[in-house]
Design a protein around this motif. Structure first.
Motif, PDB file in Angstrom:
ATOM      1  N   LEU A 354       0.817  -1.213   0.000  1.00 44.10           N
ATOM      2  CA  LEU A 354       0.000   0.000   0.000  1.00 44.10           C
ATOM      3  C   LEU A 354       0.850   1.263   0.000  1.00 44.10           C
ATOM      4  O   LEU A 354       0.338   2.349  -0.288  1.00 44.10           O
ATOM      5  CB  LEU A 354      -0.947  -0.022   1.193  1.00 44.10           C
ATOM      6  N   SER A 355       2.128   1.134   0.303  1.00 42.64           N
ATOM      7  CA  SER A 355       3.013   2.300   0.257  1.00 42.64           C
ATOM      8  C   SER A 355       3.280   2.746  -1.174  1.00 42.64           C
ATOM      9  O   SER A 355       3.535   3.925  -1.440  1.00 42.64           O
ATOM     10  CB  SER A 355       4.344   1.977   0.950  1.00 42.64           C
ATOM     11  N   THR A 356       3.212   1.796  -2.108  1.00 44.92           N
ATOM     12  CA  THR A 356       3.482   2.125  -3.513  1.00 44.92           C
ATOM     13  C   THR A 356       2.251   1.975  -4.400  1.00 44.92           C
ATOM     14  O   THR A 356       2.187   2.568  -5.476  1.00 44.92           O
ATOM     15  CB  THR A 356       4.586   1.216  -4.072  1.00 44.92           C
ATOM     16  N   LYS A 357       1.294   1.144  -3.946  1.00 45.49           N
ATOM     17  CA  LYS A 357       0.087   0.849  -4.727  1.00 45.49           C
ATOM     18  C   LYS A 357       0.433   0.346  -6.126  1.00 45.49           C
ATOM     19  O   LYS A 357      -0.237   0.675  -7.126  1.00 45.49           O
ATOM     20  CB  LYS A 357      -0.827   2.071  -4.806  1.00 45.49           C
ATOM     21  N   THR A 358       1.457  -0.481  -6.217  1.00 40.78           N
ATOM     22  CA  THR A 358       1.813  -1.150  -7.461  1.00 40.78           C
ATOM     23  C   THR A 358       2.021  -2.630  -7.165  1.00 40.78           C
ATOM     24  O   THR A 358       2.407  -3.006  -6.054  1.00 40.78           O
ATOM     25  CB  THR A 358       3.102  -0.572  -8.078  1.00 40.78           C
ATOM     26  N   VAL A 359       1.776  -3.477  -8.152  1.00 39.49           N
ATOM     27  CA  VAL A 359       1.936  -4.919  -7.974  1.00 39.49           C
ATOM     28  C   VAL A 359       3.424  -5.244  -7.867  1.00 39.49           C
ATOM     29  O   VAL A 359       4.192  -4.956  -8.788  1.00 39.49           O
ATOM     30  CB  VAL A 359       1.301  -5.697  -9.140  1.00 39.49           C
ATOM     31  N   SER A 360       3.828  -5.833  -6.754  1.00 36.84           N
ATOM     32  CA  SER A 360       5.239  -6.173  -6.550  1.00 36.84           C
ATOM     33  C   SER A 360       5.547  -7.611  -6.941  1.00 36.84           C
ATOM     34  O   SER A 360       6.654  -7.911  -7.402  1.00 36.84           O
ATOM     35  CB  SER A 360       5.636  -5.966  -5.086  1.00 36.84           C
ATOM     36  N   GLN A 361       4.575  -8.526  -6.762  1.00 30.32           N
ATOM     37  CA  GLN A 361       4.777  -9.928  -7.114  1.00 30.32           C
ATOM     38  C   GLN A 361       3.453 -10.557  -7.516  1.00 30.32           C
ATOM     39  O   GLN A 361       2.376 -10.126  -7.067  1.00 30.32           O
ATOM     40  CB  GLN A 361       5.364 -10.716  -5.933  1.00 30.32           C
ATOM     41  N   THR A 362       3.536 -11.594  -8.336  1.00 30.41           N
ATOM     42  CA  THR A 362       2.362 -12.359  -8.742  1.00 30.41           C
ATOM     43  C   THR A 362       2.682 -13.839  -8.620  1.00 30.41           C
ATOM     44  O   THR A 362       3.758 -14.281  -9.044  1.00 30.41           O
ATOM     45  CB  THR A 362       1.946 -12.030 -10.186  1.00 30.41           C
ATOM     46  N   PHE A 363       1.745 -14.601  -8.044  1.00 30.72           N
ATOM     47  CA  PHE A 363       1.938 -16.036  -7.830  1.00 30.72           C
ATOM     48  C   PHE A 363       0.800 -16.816  -8.479  1.00 30.72           C
ATOM     49  O   PHE A 363      -0.358 -16.397  -8.445  1.00 30.72           O
ATOM     50  CB  PHE A 363       1.984 -16.362  -6.334  1.00 30.72           C
ATOM     51  N   SER A 364       1.136 -17.956  -9.041  1.00 32.50           N
ATOM     52  CA  SER A 364       0.128 -18.839  -9.606  1.00 32.50           C
ATOM     53  C   SER A 364      -0.614 -19.550  -8.480  1.00 32.50           C
ATOM     54  O   SER A 364      -0.003 -20.121  -7.576  1.00 32.50           O
ATOM     55  CB  SER A 364       0.791 -19.870 -10.526  1.00 32.50           C
ATOM     56  N   ILE A 365      -1.955 -19.510  -8.521  1.00 26.53           N
ATOM     57  CA  ILE A 365      -2.783 -20.150  -7.504  1.00 26.53           C
ATOM     58  C   ILE A 365      -3.907 -20.923  -8.197  1.00 26.53           C
ATOM     59  O   ILE A 365      -3.923 -21.051  -9.421  1.00 26.53           O
ATOM     60  CB  ILE A 365      -3.367 -19.128  -6.508  1.00 26.53           C
ATOM     61  N   SER A 366      -4.851 -21.419  -7.417  1.00 25.55           N
ATOM     62  CA  SER A 366      -5.975 -22.163  -7.976  1.00 25.55           C
ATOM     63  C   SER A 366      -6.718 -21.320  -9.004  1.00 25.55           C
ATOM     64  O   SER A 366      -6.838 -20.099  -8.871  1.00 25.55           O
ATOM     65  CB  SER A 366      -6.945 -22.563  -6.870  1.00 25.55           C
ATOM     66  N   ASP A 367      -7.233 -22.003 -10.014  1.00 27.12           N
ATOM     67  CA  ASP A 367      -8.101 -21.341 -10.980  1.00 27.12           C
ATOM     68  C   ASP A 367      -9.496 -21.206 -10.379  1.00 27.12           C
ATOM     69  O   ASP A 367      -9.741 -21.569  -9.237  1.00 27.12           O
ATOM     70  CB  ASP A 367      -8.158 -22.159 -12.272  1.00 27.12           C
ATOM     71  N   GLY A 368     -10.438 -20.688 -11.171  1.00 21.87           N
ATOM     72  CA  GLY A 368     -11.820 -20.556 -10.730  1.00 21.87           C
ATOM     73  C   GLY A 368     -12.122 -19.152 -10.214  1.00 21.87           C
ATOM     74  O   GLY A 368     -11.250 -18.291 -10.113  1.00 21.87           O
ATOM     75  N   GLU A 369     -13.380 -18.947  -9.861  1.00 26.97           N
ATOM     76  CA  GLU A 369     -13.807 -17.653  -9.312  1.00 26.97           C
ATOM     77  C   GLU A 369     -13.408 -17.581  -7.841  1.00 26.97           C
ATOM     78  O   GLU A 369     -13.911 -18.332  -7.008  1.00 26.97           O
ATOM     79  CB  GLU A 369     -15.318 -17.498  -9.442  1.00 26.97           C
ATOM     80  N   HIS A 370     -12.529 -16.667  -7.494  1.00 28.05           N
ATOM     81  CA  HIS A 370     -12.018 -16.551  -6.135  1.00 28.05           C
ATOM     82  C   HIS A 370     -12.975 -15.716  -5.284  1.00 28.05           C
ATOM     83  O   HIS A 370     -13.294 -14.580  -5.626  1.00 28.05           O
ATOM     84  CB  HIS A 370     -10.629 -15.922  -6.153  1.00 28.05           C
ATOM     85  N   THR A 371     -13.435 -16.312  -4.185  1.00 25.86           N
ATOM     86  CA  THR A 371     -14.418 -15.647  -3.330  1.00 25.86           C
ATOM     87  C   THR A 371     -14.020 -15.628  -1.866  1.00 25.86           C
ATOM     88  O   THR A 371     -14.604 -14.869  -1.085  1.00 25.86           O
ATOM     89  CB  THR A 371     -15.785 -16.339  -3.444  1.00 25.86           C
ATOM     90  N   LYS A 372     -13.052 -16.458  -1.453  1.00 30.04           N
ATOM     91  CA  LYS A 372     -12.685 -16.579  -0.038  1.00 30.04           C
ATOM     92  C   LYS A 372     -11.204 -16.262   0.161  1.00 30.04           C
ATOM     93  O   LYS A 372     -10.350 -16.803  -0.541  1.00 30.04           O
ATOM     94  CB  LYS A 372     -12.964 -17.997   0.483  1.00 30.04           C
ATOM     95  N   MET A 373     -10.927 -15.379   1.142  1.00 25.71           N
ATOM     96  CA  MET A 373      -9.544 -15.095   1.525  1.00 25.71           C
ATOM     97  C   MET A 373      -9.501 -14.831   3.020  1.00 25.71           C
ATOM     98  O   MET A 373     -10.349 -14.098   3.544  1.00 25.71           O
ATOM     99  CB  MET A 373      -8.994 -13.877   0.772  1.00 25.71           C
ATOM    100  N   LEU A 374      -8.514 -15.428   3.714  1.00 27.91           N
ATOM    101  CA  LEU A 374      -8.329 -15.104   5.130  1.00 27.91           C
ATOM    102  C   LEU A 374      -6.905 -15.399   5.564  1.00 27.91           C
ATOM    103  O   LEU A 374      -6.215 -16.225   4.977  1.00 27.91           O
ATOM    104  CB  LEU A 374      -9.333 -15.851   6.008  1.00 27.91           C
ATOM    105  N   PHE A 375      -6.489 -14.677   6.603  1.00 25.79           N
ATOM    106  CA  PHE A 375      -5.200 -14.936   7.235  1.00 25.79           C
ATOM    107  C   PHE A 375      -5.368 -16.007   8.297  1.00 25.79           C
ATOM    108  O   PHE A 375      -6.454 -16.159   8.872  1.00 25.79           O
ATOM    109  CB  PHE A 375      -4.648 -13.662   7.878  1.00 25.79           C
ATOM    110  N   ALA A 376      -4.285 -16.742   8.575  1.00 24.36           N
ATOM    111  CA  ALA A 376      -4.347 -17.792   9.592  1.00 24.36           C
ATOM    112  C   ALA A 376      -2.987 -17.911  10.273  1.00 24.36           C
ATOM    113  O   ALA A 376      -2.061 -17.130  10.011  1.00 24.36           O
ATOM    114  CB  ALA A 376      -4.774 -19.113   8.971  1.00 24.36           C
ATOM    115  N   ASP A 377      -2.881 -18.900  11.161  1.00 24.44           N
ATOM    116  CA  ASP A 377      -1.645 -19.108  11.912  1.00 24.44           C
ATOM    117  C   ASP A 377      -0.460 -19.338  10.988  1.00 24.44           C
ATOM    118  O   ASP A 377      -0.609 -19.661   9.809  1.00 24.44           O
ATOM    119  CB  ASP A 377      -1.799 -20.311  12.847  1.00 24.44           C
ATOM    120  N   ASN A 378       0.744 -19.199  11.566  1.00 23.22           N
ATOM    121  CA  ASN A 378       2.004 -19.438  10.861  1.00 23.22           C
ATOM    122  C   ASN A 378       2.217 -18.484   9.692  1.00 23.22           C
ATOM    123  O   ASN A 378       2.855 -18.846   8.699  1.00 23.22           O
ATOM    124  CB  ASN A 378       2.084 -20.897  10.379  1.00 23.22           C
TER     125      ASN A 378
END
Length: 498
Positions: A354-378
């Motif tokens: 948020l300090s730069t508001k530019t994409v710094s990295q991109t990672f390949s993840i599951s395909d499909g419509e993404h609807t769920k995101m949360l932080f967790a332990d570790n």
């Protein structure tokens, strides 16, 4: 014989003593006090680390809300042999959960169109919050539970209802209104519901709710107002006045959702672009995040002149795609899909400081419509999506399951469970369809705080995963009868944990 008899007598005495101690002191698998964390009472089940599962049936039988013991990963209640715990006074095909553990209550949407209130302290339903208006596309209940907001795409209406038990507050609508908003399919609000936003299918438009002061006239370009004879609320467009006199925000490219910054000062509009049907020919194919000031979107913000000023202050293009977002206050994590040269969509996680508001990295993840995101332990981030078997991974013969674990510390993303399609590495606990390589869509996700695990509704069944390494926890004793549609950790310390 005598020695055996003495031994038996001694054993019997020890057993009797143990039983006396257990029954006298009370069998306590959990250490509880009269009032638990933040003054929460001990519930009837006496379980203090509970995951609630929204269940529907595949037949005409009624669904349920079942409580799982998330500490022991079992569906039975350790206090009562051969028993399970369900939410009493609830019946319906449970579909999704809005979870407010801080308020010890939640809201469950059922397929009959009702939004039901659930009391976590008593483990009982309190009945429908509002009268059913039919199957809705999107709904929201704020923290103060004063109003229920629903969007129904089929009828093109936005409904605002107030429960009969609600009392008037500063932020409450405290009325029952219906607005005609053609093609509306999503309604989004901040926790205090001082900002209420509406998204339209196949459109670049976003609308917001405006509350008029006494004798205040409807502003120019208002889409609709209610009540008709003497308006008190209007639906107005978000954006700036254009040269043709219309009001819109040119940087919106098929907006699909909005995320509110943790400090409550900004709204991050998620422009879906091509993934949501945008095309290069119309110029609405570019996905991105539109950063906007919250103050200019409040229900009490009346346009100061006939010319509208856009609240958007900056836009970040996100080539990887945008349908869901989550922030820790320093970094914005965005999930979405990008169109590949072979015509299939591929899932991506984009990291935006948020300090730069530019994409710094991109990672390949599951395909499909993404609807769920949360932080967790570790120091992990978990991302869930739907309909993953139609994307680039399936096309290339790669693991095409719908859950991704992102290790924030090591900056590494992995799809879980780890599977080699048509190979020797298979899903550990196949669902009822016995698919050895694919669980199905992920429709529910929650973090069981401090126990290094997340629970999911994954392909219609409950699956749990270890946050340390992403390995799956044996789900034999947490499976449910029927279709698991959503999960919520109802004993979380904070509402943002789910």
């Amino acid at each position: 014989m005598k020695s055996v008899s003495v031994a038996r007598s001694a054993t019997a005495l020890l057993f009797a003593t143990a039983v006396t101690l257990l029954t006298g002191c009370g069998y306590r698998p959990y250490k509880t006090t009269e009032n638990q964390f933040a003054g929460r009472p001990v519930p009837p089940s006496r379980l203090t680390q509970r995951v609630m599962v929204a269940i529907s049936q595949n037949s005409a039988l009624s669904g349920a809300l079942q409580i799982l013991d998330a500490k022991r990963d079992i569906r039975s209640n350790v206090y009562v042999a051969n028993s399970t715990t369900t939410i009493s006074a609830f019946s319906g095909q449970a579909q999704s959960i809005i979870n407010y553990p801080e308020q010890t209550r939640g809201f469950v949407y059922s397929s009959d169109g009702n939004v039901n209130t659930i009391n976590y302290s008593t483990e009982a339903g309190l009945g429908p919050t509002t009268t059913s208006t039919g199957v809705v596309s999107s709904y929201f209940v704020p923290l103060d539970t004063q109003s229920v907001y629903t969007a129904t795409e089929r009828t093109g209406t936005v409904n605002i209802s107030t429960p009969a038990t609600a009392s008037a507050t500063v932020n409450s609508i405290n009325t029952n209104l219906s607005f005609a908003v053609p093609s509306v399919y999503r309604i989004v609000a901040n926790p205090s519901h001082t900002v209420i936003l509406m998204m339209l299918r196949n459109s670049n438009m976003v609308y917001r709710l405006l509350q008029l002061n006494a004798d205040q006239v409807a502003p120019p370009n208002a889409l609709t107002c209610q009540p008709v004879n003497k308006p008190t609320y209007c639906v107005v467009p978000v954006g700036a006045t254009q040269s043709d006199g219309s009001v819109r925000e040119p940087s919106f490219h098929r907006p699909v959702n909005a995320y509110f910054s943790p400090d409550g000062t900004q709204v991050y509009f998620l422009s879906c672009g091509r993934e949501c049907g945008g095309t290069a020919a119309t110029g609405d194919d570019v996905p991105g995040v539109n950063f906007a000031n919250l103050a200019n979107l409040r229900v009490d913000y009346y346009p100061p002149s006939a010319a509208y000023t856009s609240p958007v202050v900056s836009t970040t293009n996100v080539p990887g795609g945008v349908t869901a977002a989550l922030s820790d206050g320093n970094t914005l994590y965005v999930a979405g899909q990008s169109l590949q040269s072979d015509g299939f969509f591929a899932g991506n996680l984009s990291v935006i400081p948020l300090s730069t508001k530019t994409v710094s990295q991109t990672f390949s993840i599951s395909d499909g419509e993404h609807t769920k995101m949360l932080f967790a332990d570790n120091n992990t981030l978990w991302i869930g999506s739907n309909n993953c078997a139609s994307g680039e991974r399936y096309h290339l013969g790669q693991n095409y399951n719908c859950l991704t674990r992102y290790d924030i510390t090591n900056r590494a993303a992995a799809i879980v469970p780890a599977v080699t399609p048509n190979g020797a590495t298979r899903v550990p606990y196949p669902n009822e369809n016995l698919d050895q390589y694919y669980y199905g869509s992920l429709t529910g996700l929650c973090w069981v705080e401090s126990l290094n695990k997340v629970y999911t509704a994954y392909g219609g069944q409950v699956h749990a995963f270890n946050t340390v390494d992403g390995s799956e926890i044996d789900n034999t004793n947490i499976t449910v009868q029927g279709t698991a549609n959503d999960v919520a950790y109802i004993d979380a310390s904070t509402n943002v944990a789910n």
